[in-house]
Scaffold this motif. Structure first.
Motif, mmCIF file in Angstrom:
data_model
loop_
_atom_site.group_PDB
_atom_site.id
_atom_site.type_symbol
_atom_site.label_atom_id
_atom_site.label_comp_id
_atom_site.label_asym_id
_atom_site.label_seq_id
_atom_site.Cartn_x
_atom_site.Cartn_y
_atom_site.Cartn_z
ATOM 1 N N LYS A 186 13.771 79.338 107.450
ATOM 2 C CA LYS A 186 13.222 79.296 108.811
ATOM 3 C C LYS A 186 14.078 78.376 109.698
ATOM 4 O O LYS A 186 14.355 78.688 110.854
ATOM 5 N N ARG A 187 14.496 77.278 109.125
ATOM 6 C CA ARG A 187 15.338 76.346 109.878
ATOM 7 C C ARG A 187 16.657 77.017 110.281
ATOM 8 O O ARG A 187 17.165 76.851 111.377
ATOM 9 N N SER A 225 -2.050 67.048 98.448
ATOM 10 C CA SER A 225 -1.510 68.311 98.976
ATOM 11 C C SER A 225 -0.305 68.099 99.870
ATOM 12 O O SER A 225 0.561 68.964 99.976
ATOM 13 N N GLY A 226 -0.294 66.972 100.515
ATOM 14 C CA GLY A 226 0.784 66.696 101.466
ATOM 15 C C GLY A 226 0.383 65.493 102.281
ATOM 16 O O GLY A 226 -0.683 64.906 102.041
ATOM 17 N N GLU A 227 1.219 65.146 103.232
ATOM 18 C CA GLU A 227 0.878 63.988 104.043
ATOM 19 C C GLU A 227 0.911 64.346 105.524
ATOM 20 O O GLU A 227 1.546 65.332 105.913
ATOM 21 N N THR A 228 0.286 63.510 106.312
ATOM 22 C CA THR A 228 0.205 63.806 107.747
ATOM 23 C C THR A 228 1.591 63.927 108.354
ATOM 24 O O THR A 228 1.843 64.788 109.182
ATOM 25 N N ILE A 287 3.859 67.159 108.925
ATOM 26 C CA ILE A 287 3.774 68.025 110.086
ATOM 27 C C ILE A 287 4.960 67.782 111.029
ATOM 28 O O ILE A 287 5.328 68.633 111.813
ATOM 29 N N TYR A 288 5.565 66.619 110.916
ATOM 30 C CA TYR A 288 6.742 66.302 111.725
ATOM 31 C C TYR A 288 7.991 67.007 111.205
ATOM 32 O O TYR A 288 8.933 67.230 111.941
ATOM 33 N N LYS A 289 8.025 67.254 109.935
ATOM 34 C CA LYS A 289 9.287 67.755 109.381
ATOM 35 C C LYS A 289 9.217 69.147 108.752
ATOM 36 O O LYS A 289 10.236 69.753 108.470
ATOM 37 N N GLU A 290 8.008 69.653 108.537
ATOM 38 C CA GLU A 290 7.914 70.959 107.874
ATOM 39 C C GLU A 290 7.529 72.050 108.867
ATOM 40 O O GLU A 290 6.752 71.814 109.787
ATOM 41 N N ASN A 325 5.512 70.105 121.559
ATOM 42 C CA ASN A 325 6.411 71.265 121.503
ATOM 43 C C ASN A 325 7.517 71.067 120.495
ATOM 44 O O ASN A 325 7.929 71.992 119.803
ATOM 45 N N GLU A 326 8.012 69.842 120.444
ATOM 46 C CA GLU A 326 9.095 69.549 119.501
ATOM 47 C C GLU A 326 8.613 69.720 118.059
ATOM 48 O O GLU A 326 9.320 70.237 117.201
ATOM 49 N N VAL A 327 7.386 69.289 117.815
ATOM 50 C CA VAL A 327 6.867 69.344 116.440
ATOM 51 C C VAL A 327 6.638 70.785 116.000
ATOM 52 O O VAL A 327 7.015 71.199 114.918
ATOM 53 N N TYR A 328 6.039 71.563 116.844
ATOM 54 C CA TYR A 328 5.695 72.914 116.404
ATOM 55 C C TYR A 328 6.692 73.985 116.802
ATOM 56 O O TYR A 328 6.697 75.069 116.235
ATOM 57 N N GLY A 329 7.496 73.652 117.789
ATOM 58 C CA GLY A 329 8.539 74.588 118.206
ATOM 59 C C GLY A 329 7.995 75.985 118.406
ATOM 60 O O GLY A 329 6.989 76.200 119.074
ATOM 61 N N MET A 330 8.660 76.923 117.785
ATOM 62 C CA MET A 330 8.239 78.312 117.957
ATOM 63 C C MET A 330 7.420 78.771 116.764
ATOM 64 O O MET A 330 7.454 79.930 116.380
#
Lengths: 656, 277
Positions: free
Chosen positions: A527-528, B78-81, B84-87, B141-146
């Motif tokens: 995706k990236r 399951s993951g960390e908060t 959401i910044y990087k995935e 917007n930067e975090v979620y992009g498209m």
């Protein structure tokens, strides 16, 4: 007792010095199920002792003794006569094989292809080194003699691997009466009868060029006449195969006979003997298909002149012409200074450091990119491109346009009878692409219903658009070649029509048998990579690695280690980028220079299920080119359940 | 031995659930133990490659021996908060994490998974605000992009792949309050006299204007300062009744998310080992 897989026939005559190396190279093969038939053609040197020594040491060595020296063709026949292996291969006793895995590879390939004859490559061997390959590297699956005259390029029997039952079926043997050109006679007969001929690019054979074989000793006039007789037999065998026939005669007239052999003849023979030889040649020249030769444009100046002299039976002019050629070639180097200079410059140019050229190209590319002219150039070049079909079906005329494309990626998925794969494919990519345009090309199974069902029920189903292209599309290969590019049935037209249905700014050509890895890390990476292409201000094409995965008869997954293909799949949705007809299938035509972004990690899998006909989109059984050949061979490997014995190349995996 | 494993997701009332379990500890039957979340989190050591079983091992062995039925609620498994910044996908690394954690769960005869899901129109802003509390500012917007249209189906599928023989209970966050007693009954056998802490308010999302205004250069501040400042500004605006809860989506987008969520739940329900509440 196990069936013998390969019989190796080695005629021996006066090769004491090289015989051990030859036999060692055979007996050290990793394929153990073989028999080595050593034919002692009444050799006067110490070779017989060596043969006995090896026969005592290894049961696989079988010795056949001739009471009198019968010559090479008869020796080969004696060997083949008692051969019990499924395949037969010839090896000259002064040569050797360079790869211990050779028979294993040849056997496996021949089994996979199901071919009658399999050709491989060899190399000249001199001063203890392999110097240059004998043949150009080529890879063909199940070709035929017709249309593949490259099988005819080097006419020595030791580069061929024969299916024994094929030789038996046509009673193919060597002409015992002719000891010069016996290979060519045998091969012309075999190749013209074989239904399937394959080739491998591997260099397996070391051909020793620094010993004194018959080809390098002085010839008598009988030898020359014998050689000419052999040529006539070969010619008769292949006369129905026009391309091979022309190639053969053009080679003889242009070069082999007119310069090489006759050059030797002027050295070896007396003037009377030469005259008698030329008389013989001119007498039999009327058998040649002169019209075909002239029409082919394959004759050079020498060949053309020689042919005229032969047809006019003007032996004295022919003799003086050939004599002049022989003398010219002796004095050529010092006499032709401009030519020497030309070759010297050409050689120097070739030696320019490649690295420097690459660097120059790289820097040039960087400068062009900085200026950023490409997009402007693209815009200038084309606003829209109109496609009209030759069948005048206006409903299927269309326009590729730059306008109205949202930023994002459309996966362009062309499907036909893909009910087994389609749902898994859509599930694997639905999150990744902004749109999936599924174009159905007349599926007769439940593909369309499955797509509709997916569209209605999957949470992101609204991303799927379904279209139908109702015309039969030419299959790759001969069908494709015979179809006009602007026909509704052409691959290129069909692909362009599919492009016209894509709504986003970038298109990814995806296949229904492709799956994106289900592993989170891999999906992220893909995706990236997509976002990198889509969000850039510049235009890019994108290529990524596709790992082929086979599903065998038991439903297990096997990754083929040697089959990771890097292919351009992403391209801008722009009228200056469209598909055109190429030799075997369609290809992407980009009207202006575009950089390519590459994703090296194999995060996408191409699934090949042996229960499905994976080559149904091909119109012939012959495959050419490294990638297609490898695909076919690996597929057949798994289909014939031979992959379980090849743990190196086929690795079992649990999930994708 | 049986394990009830509550894996989140974040921002689906996990803290409330943990508080309820903690507040009703005195009502548990014999043979059932809830491992307090804070204690569990503090004793689990992670390395780059996953859980550090070397140092966490003794603790894990200890809790295993506590009783016949163990309840663990820890969404960070399951993951960390900050993921959401990087995935780009929800809980991308979840399967790897769970496969790692399986070393602990393999001793249990039965493992039951609990997981809550929520419509993206509420989930995405909530988890974004949570990330803002702890990490440097980034615009929405930067975090979620498209990549707005995220769904839960692949997340649940990855849980099912990690625990192929376990029952996976999926709770729709929108039904959380109404199904909580039923969930308690499923885990603890009965729910009589349980206090469901109905009066406890969830942590509020950030102020909308704070989230938007922070983009003006705050992102380049040091991590602690940047996240602290966002929180301070948000609280300040809330106190003065300026603005509203962070809401990046318009009505049309919200409707779109709800439609997707509805289908998402239906698709999840079709998975054999899943029960949806």
């Amino acid at each position: 007792m196990d069936t013998i897989k390969v019989s190796v026939v080695i005629p021996v005559y006066n090769t004491q010095e090289y015989l051990k190396q030859c036999l060692d190279s055979v007996l050290s093969q990793t394929l153990e199920s073989l028999e080595v038939i050593v034919v002692n053609d009444c050799t006067p040197d110490g070779s017989a002792v060596i043969i006995d020594e090896y026969a005592a040491k290894d049961k696989r060595v079988i010795c056949v003794n001739h009471d009198v020296n019968k010559g090479l063709p008869a020796s080969r026949n004696s060997g083949v006569l008692i051969a019990q292996g499924k395949y037969v291969i010839h090896l000259d006793s002064d040569d050797f094989w360079v790869d211990v895995g050779m028979l294993e590879i040849l056997y496996r390939t021949a089994e996979v292809d199901g071919c009658d004859i399999l050709r491989f490559n060899g190399s000249d061997y001199t001063n203890g080194k392999l110097t240059q390959p004998i043949l150009k590297a080529e890879n063909i699956v199940n070709g035929t003699f017709e249309g593949n005259e490259q099988f005819w390029e080097y006419r020595s029997v030791f580069l061929y691997f024969f299916r024994k039952c094929f030789l038996d079926e046509f009673a193919l043997t060597f002409f015992p009466e002719i000891s010069l050109g016996e290979d060519a006679i045998f091969l012309s007969s075999a190749l013209s009868r074989a239904k399937k001929i394959s080739s491998l690019p591997h260099v397996f054979y070391a051909y020793r060029v620094d010993n004194q074989s018959l080809m390098r000793k002085p010839w008598s006039v009988t030898n020359y006449i014998e050689e000419e007789k052999a040529a006539r037999i070969v010619s008769a065998n292949i006369q129905n195969f026009k391309a091979a026939y022309i190639k053969y005669w053009a080679f003889r007239l242009n070069h082999y006979w007119s310069t090489r052999l006759m050059h030797r003849a002027f050295r070896d023979l007396t003037p009377d003997e030469i005259r008698s030889h030329l008389n013989y040649v001119s007498e039999v020249s009327s058998e040649m298909d002169v019209k075909a030769l002239r029409d082919s444009q394959c004759l050079n100046e020498i060949g053309h002149n020689v042919l005229i002299f032969l047809l006019e039976k003007d032996v004295s002019s022919l003799e003086s012409y050939l004599n002049k050629l022989a003398n010219d070639s002796n004095n050529d180097i010092s006499a032709n200074f401009p030519r020497r200079l030309y070759y010297a410059i050409k050689w120097r140019a070739r030696c320019l450091p490649l690295l420097a050229l690459k660097k120059l190209k790289f820097v040039g590319g960087r400068i062009r990119k900085k200026i950023g002219l490409r997009r402007a150039l693209a815009g200038f070049l084309m606003e829209e491109k109109r496609f009209m079909n030759m069948e005048n079906n206006s409903e299927y005329n269309f326009t590729l346009s730059r306008e109205g494309k949202s930023q994002g990626v459309t996966a362009m998925l062309r499907v036909k009878n893909e009910e087994k794969n389609i749902v898994a494919c859509l599930e694997s990519i639905i999150e990744v692409f902004d749109e999936i345009a599924v174009i159905d090309n007349g599926s007769t199974d439940s593909t369309v219903e499955l797509v509709v069902d997916f569209k209605n029920n999957h949470p992101l189903g609204q991303r799927v658009s379904l279209y139908s292209y109702p015309f039969s599309v030419a299959r790759c290969g001969a069908d494709h070649q015979a179809t006009s590019a602007d026909s509704l049935h052409s691959l290129a037209y069909y692909y362009n029509w599919c492009v016209s249905k894509c709504r986003y700014s970038t298109i990814c050509k995806w296949d229904a048998d492709m799956l994106l890895s289900s592993k989170g890390k891999n999906r992220e990476r893909f995706k990236r990579y997509i976002l990198g292409i889509v969000r850039s201000r510049r235009m890019f094409t994108g290529s990524f690695s596709i790992q082929t995965v086979y599903i065998d008869k038991l439903g297990d997954f096997f990754v083929s280690q040697d089959e990771i293909n890097q292919e351009v799949r992403f391209f801008p949705n722009h009228p200056a980028i469209f598909f055109v007809k190429a030799e075997w299938w369609e290809k992407l035509q980009v009207m202006f220079p575009v950089s390519n972004r590459r994703l090296a990690a194999p995060v996408v899998y191409e699934i090949k299920d042996v229960e499905q006909d994976e080559f149904s989109h091909w119109s012939s059984d012959t495959f050419v080119g490294e990638r297609k050949v490898r695909e076919f061979r690996n597929y057949m490997h798994v289909k014939k359940s031979m992959h379980l014995k090849d743990a190196e190349n086929f690795v079992r995996i649990n999930r994708l | 031995m049986k394990l009830h494993l509550h894996l989140g997701a974040h921002k689906t009332a996990t803290t409330h659930f943990q508080n309820v379990l903690e507040a009703n500890r005195h009502l548990y039957h014999d043979g059932i133990t809830y491992v307090a979340m804070e204690e569990f989190r503090n004793n689990m050591r992670r390395t780059k490659n996953g859980i550090d079983f070397g140092s966490s091992g003794p603790y894990l062995n200890k809790i295993k021996a506590l009783s016949q039925t163990l309840v663990i609620s820890e969404e960070n498994l399951s993951g960390e908060t900050k993921d959401i910044y990087k995935e780009l996908f929800l809980y991308s690394s979840m399967e790897d994490r769970l496969n790692d954690f399986k070393r602990f769960t393999q001793d249990f005869e039965k493992v039951e998974i609990w997981f809550s899901v929520r419509s993206m129109d509420g989930f995405l802003p909530s988890i974004y605000c949570e990330a803002l509390r702890h990490f440097p500012y980034k615009s929405f917007n930067e975090v979620y992009g498209m990549n707005y249209s995220q769904i839960w189906l692949p997340v649940i599928q990855s849980i099912c792949r990690a625990f192929p023989n376990s029952k996976v209970n999926v709770i729709s966050h929108e039904n959380y309050t109404s199904v909580l007693p039923e969930v308690i009954k499923q885990i603890f056998g009965e729910n009589e006299n349980w206090n469901y802490l109905d009066d406890v308010r969830p942590r509020a999302a950030m102020n909308h204007y704070a989230c938007k205004l922070m983009g003006l250069g705050v992102g380049c501040l040091p991590t602690k300062f940047s996240s602290g400042l966002t929180q301070v500004i948000s609280n300040m605006l809330d106190k003065n009744n300026i603005g509203y809860k962070f809401a990046p989506f318009n009505k049309k987008e919200v409707d779109g998310f709800l439609r997707i969520y509805e289908k998402d739940l239906k698709a999840i329900e079709l998975i054999e080992q899943v029960v949806v509440y």
